[in-house]
Design an enzyme around this catalytic site. Sequence first.
Site, PDB file in Angstrom:
ATOM      1  N   HIS A 179      -3.167  10.674   7.380  1.00 49.37           N
ATOM      2  CA  HIS A 179      -2.669  11.438   6.227  1.00 49.37           C
ATOM      3  C   HIS A 179      -1.167  11.198   6.017  1.00 49.37           C
ATOM      4  O   HIS A 179      -0.393  11.281   6.964  1.00 49.37           O
ATOM      5  CB  HIS A 179      -2.935  12.938   6.470  1.00 49.37           C
ATOM      6  CG  HIS A 179      -2.409  13.830   5.386  1.00 49.37           C
ATOM      7  ND1 HIS A 179      -1.758  15.015   5.641  1.00 49.37           N
ATOM      8  CD2 HIS A 179      -2.440  13.690   4.035  1.00 49.37           C
ATOM      9  CE1 HIS A 179      -1.421  15.580   4.491  1.00 49.37           C
ATOM     10  NE2 HIS A 179      -1.818  14.797   3.498  1.00 49.37           N
TER      11      HIS A 179
HETATM   12 CA    CA Z   1      -3.579   7.760   4.112  1.00 49.28          CA
END
Ligand code: CA
Length: 389
Positions: A179
């Site tokens: 992320h």
């Molecule tokens: Ca990513």
Amino acid sequence: KNKIVRPKGYTVSWHSNPAIEKHHFGNSHPMKPWRLTLAKSLIMSYGMHAAMDTFISRTATKEELEDFHTEDYLDYLKTAKVALPDDETVKDYNLGGSDCPIFDGLFNYCSMYAGASIDAARRLANGDSDIAINWSGGLHHAKKAEASGFCYVNDIVLAILQLLRRFPRVLYIDIDVHHGDGVEEAFWSTDRVLTLSIHKYDGMNFFPGTGDLDRTGPDDEANPGAHHAVNVPLYDGIDDTQYIYLFKTIVGMCKDHFRPSAIVLQCGADSLAGDRLGRFNVQVKGHGACVAYCKSLGLPLLLVGGGGYTPRNVARAWTHETSIAIDCDKDLDPVIPDHTPYKSFFHYDTLFPTLEEILVGDPRPNKNSKKRVDEIVSSIREQLRMVNF
Ligand code: CA
Ligand code: TV7
Ligand code: ZN
């Protein structure tokens, strides 16, 4: 074969510095700046440097780094020596642990990869380049006053801040398997940057533990950043077909609703099949299709690197993606040239090994159902109805 010429009608610049590649995080650390040497030598053995404006990037100045980071943190980064176990600053700045070790030349390393992204962004902002590339950048986890996940200085945030001086809106896209939390957090409260990250998500069982589908921006509707964070959480084993479908559908919707004036694409290569840390089954062609789709939107485009822990596949992906940027991917012989340095490191002499060749002994079943993929798309479609320019 491999007749490489400058692309017609637009300019691509390549920003790098061989000194970056010489740094070492420590013996068993998965982040190997040397992978950049492998990528560069493959790109050059195809002759692609002749089709770009190439720059040996400079180190970012303290003032430039302070556009995002605090002076205290930068001062500590600069003077940090291999920390003692009870050093308080290790806790304060998350420096000196096993993920973010303090190594020789650390500050130089950070200033150089950041300088390259800043230079690249300025070329785009001035209209000198249409596509600018820094494979040594893309270190998306670094925070204002904290190192995180192999990242110390957030070159992406610094580059986007440069772009915002010229362009009203920037679309940030992150195809690293992790992320893109640092970039998301930096622009959490603005409607001038829309962040989109596709990643493996498994709560606290996969780093950094954030990026679920319902993380869409500040909850307060009055905050301009509301709805401007898009997250695509995936399970292990996603394949090219599903990944490309998700990418094109979601990036297409972001483009329609947000109408960006420039795009930054973080091309983390740890989303590739066979990566030492990643869990996806995306292939070099699928990864490259994301770059090709962004290029087809015809906006100023900054390409940065990111993760990527199986160096031979990192080199393959970023070579293929450089060829897409200069529009010579169709003219490239997929057979790796004989004169490529470190040729034996590639194991197979092709840019595009088969899944079977990549995954020897470590198959990763696809845990992403069609139902889940459709659910993600409809949830993000609803979210983007609230974004309108
Ligand atoms: Ca990513
Ligand atoms: C952008 N995963 C960065 C991705 C950063 C991931 C992590 C390791 C790791 C570190 C090592 C090492 C490792 C085999 C893998 C919770 C912990 C667990 C350290 C052992 N081997 C990017 C960061 C992630 C360091 N961190 O997005 C030295 O794996 O999961 C964690 C944190 C605590 C620390 N331990 C791992 O791709 C560039 N680290 C071997 C030696
Ligand atoms: Zn990663």
